[in-house]
Design an enzyme around this catalytic site. Structure first.
Site, PDB file in Angstrom:
ATOM      1  N   HIS A 190      -8.006  -5.085  -0.743  1.00 21.29           N
ATOM      2  CA  HIS A 190      -6.712  -4.445  -0.499  1.00 21.29           C
ATOM      3  C   HIS A 190      -6.020  -5.007   0.743  1.00 21.29           C
ATOM      4  CE1 HIS A 190      -3.676  -1.361  -0.648  1.00 21.29           C
ATOM      5  NE2 HIS A 190      -3.972  -0.964   0.563  1.00 21.29           N
ATOM      6  N   ASP A 199      -8.570  -6.379  -5.032  1.00 14.06           N
ATOM      7  CA  ASP A 199      -8.172  -5.054  -4.533  1.00 14.06           C
ATOM      8  C   ASP A 199      -8.666  -3.992  -5.513  1.00 14.06           C
ATOM      9  OD1 ASP A 199      -6.932  -2.748  -3.650  1.00 14.06           O
ATOM     10  OD2 ASP A 199      -4.907  -3.594  -3.596  1.00 14.06           O
ATOM     11  N   SER A 235       0.832  -1.194   0.000  1.00 14.58           N
ATOM     12  CA  SER A 235       0.000   0.000   0.000  1.00 14.58           C
ATOM     13  C   SER A 235       0.880   1.264   0.000  1.00 14.58           C
ATOM     14  CB  SER A 235      -0.950  -0.040   1.195  1.00 14.58           C
ATOM     15  OG  SER A 235      -1.984   0.882   1.023  1.00 14.58           O
TER      16      SER A 235
END
Lengths: 196, 373
Positions: free
Chosen positions: B349, B316, B149
């Site tokens: 995610h 995601d 991320s």
């Protein structure tokens, strides 16, 4: 580790030391590993199946998940010494377009495929009247990944039409090399080395 | 052989930190944790970069929540990022609130918390601060930098800003630039914080605890939705009701998903500073690695010798696979050694933080290639 297939052995034997190589349809990286270990080659793999990509990456190999038809366009001209397409040509949607990309990206391209004009295939179709199921073509017509069956002579005609040059050709019957004479009838499997 | 598992300590940078906004920060402190021994030639260091609301407690218990580190499944003795082999460093990012300098820190000039006088920072600034930390620690080259991320944005930036210092970069569930949708969700969060009367223009630090908790909790709730997949939410909560058999015809948390999000929001405000949330989300929104290179991402990596590993997850939608493919294409165009795979997960995610056998095997193989240390 899985053994190299006979066509992969031929390819591995003809890759120059230290070469930069793209192996398209690399699976879990058996040929790549051989080239790294015996040729000190700098090898990148491309593979569509994520589980196989993950397996190759877990070996420490460099592999990009991708589709030959869609993703080869992103590589610059002549960015590899060799591009390898082993046992994959007959399974792609547009083999002709993929071949164009191979010789654009690679200074040379190894292409191997099962020969659909081998006498056993011919006999099977002639006598049995059904789509051949052989050692190299073990799937039924409905579940085979090989959507473009090709013969040695078909392939020769295509590379002639495309104006590609040929730097080598090897033929296999069983797991041993066979001569060029009557290859279209006698070879189960062909390996070509091409360039633009 | 230097050692130590230091679960958090802090370094004050010797020189001012120059920032992308043109200002510089004096007396910057960077809090970090380390695990595993640094070898004699200091060649086995791996920097782990944390995500938006993460911190240096990657493999040790969190001092506020008491929970185990956020990536213990990946980092530790015998784990894919093996602290028996590697010296793992994880630093709290600039602008955060777990010991590194951020808006809640005391400004050396005014003697009061910076609050909104804290300069707007970027991902590149965070990376620059980490580079100064590593200088301080005498580590000239990283075996690898790894991040998911926002941590992946830092890992990419490390490779672009300090190419000679990064042997390998693993970029997981990340992107090379924040999309309009990414910015939009962050803006919702920021507006929720700033709409909270307790925010007071960011000057809430002296008020004895009246921080904008409600606003920050809403920001966290909105963001949390983006970390999960629709299928994952349906599987976990569906339309099930929370501790009741019938709907109440009111606005209590009737549904389990509501209860879950409220719980996430409330827990979050205990450990996070609202102004830090504003600043870090801004840094992510400003992130576009190609911007300084005329929009050509490949240029950011021209001539790189870093090995790259990109991993995305099929569910995601915050940083979808297409973002990783864009990075891959740029890296290959730059002639870089780069791997990429899209892994399957039901968890959106958040998958990069969860158990995934393939991700573990890939990380182990990727880090151990290129020579043993």
């Amino acid at each position: 580790m899985t053994e190299l297939r006979p066509d992969q052995k031929i390819i591995a034997a003809h890759v120059a030391d230290g070469a930069r190589v793209l192996d398209i349809g690399c699976g879990s990286g058996v040929l790549m590993q051989e080239l790294v270990e015996t040729r000190a080659a700098d090898v990148l793999g491309m593979e569509i199946n994520p589980a196989k990509v993950a397996a190759a990456m877990a070996r420490g190999l460099s592999v990009a998940q991708g589709d030959a038809l869609k993703d080869l366009v992103h590589y610059p001209d002549q960015s590899f010494d060799y591009v390898i397409l082993s046992q994959t040509l007959q399974a792609v949607k547009r083999p002709d377009l993929v071949l164009d990309e191979l010789v654009r990206i690679g200074r040379q391209a190894f292409v191997s495929f099962p020969n659909f004009a081998h006498w056993r295939v011919r006999l099977s179709l002639l006598v049995g009247g059904r789509m051949p199921v052989t050692r190299l073509l073990p799937e039924q017509w409905y579940d085979t990944p090989n959507i473009h069956h090709v013969t040695v002579d078909d392939f020769r005609a295509l590379i002639r039409d495309r104006g590609f040059k040929q730097d080598g050709q090897w033929f296999l019957s069983g797991d041993t090399q066979t001569g060029r004479g009557a290859a279209n009838l006698m070879a189960e499997h062909a390996v070509f080395l091409l360039r633009r | 052989m230097q050692h130590a598992d230091r679960h958090s300590q802090s370094v004050k940078l010797d020189s001012p930190l120059p920032l992308d906004c043109g200002k510089q920060l004096e007396g910057v402190e960077i809090a970090y944790a380390s695990h595993g021994a640094l070898n004699a030639d200091k060649s086995n260091a791996i920097l782990i970069c944390h995500a938006l609301t993460g911190d240096q407690y990657v493999a040790s218990d969190h001092p506020v929540t008491g929970k185990p580190g956020w990536w213990t499944r990946m980092v530790g003795p015998g784990r894919p990022i093996d602290t028996d082999r590697y010296h793992v460093i994880c630093a709290n990012v600039l602008g955060s609130c777990m010991g590194s300098t951020g808006p809640a820190s005391i400004c050396p000039v005014t003697g009061k918390p910076y609050a909104m006088d804290f300069p707007v920072i970027t991902i590149a600034d965070m990376v620059r601060a980490q580079a100064m930390l590593l200088d301080h620690l005498g580590i000239e080259k990283l075996h690898a930098v790894v991040g998911g991320s926002m941590g992946g944005m830092q890992a990419l930036s490390w490779a672009a800003q300090y190419p000679a210092c990064v042997g390998a970069a693993a970029v997981i569930a990340s992107t090379s630039r924040h999309s309009a949708q990414n910015i939009a969700f962050h803006e919702v969060g920021r507006q929720a914080i700033m709409a909270d009367p307790s925010w007071q223009g960011g000057e809430y630090y002296d008020d004895g605890g009246a921080a904008p908790s409600a606003g920050l909790a809403v920001a966290r709730m909105a963001a949390h939705i983006t970390y999960l997949s629709e299928a994952g939410l349906t599987e976990k909560f569906g339309r099930r009701l929370q501790d009741r058999d019938v709907k109440t015809f009111g606005f209590d948390a009737d549904f389990q998903i509501e209860s879950y999000l409220r719980h996430q929001g409330i827990n979050f405000v205990e450990r996070f500073d609202a102004n830090s949330y504003l600043y870090i989300t801004r840094a992510m929104d400003y992130f576009d690695l190609s911007e300084a290179h005329g929009g050509l991402l490949a240029q950011a990596f021209a001539g790189t010798t870093t090995r790259f590993c990109l991993i995305s997850f099929n569910t995601d939608w915050l940083y979808p696979t297409a973002e990783s493919r864009t990075i891959l294409q740029a890296l290959h165009a730059a002639g870089a050694d780069a791997s990429f795979v899209e892994l399957e997960s039901a968890f959106g995610h958040d998958a990069f933080l969860l158990e995934n056998a393939e991700m573990k095997a890939i990380m182990r193989g990727f880090l151990n290639d290129g020579g043993t240390v």
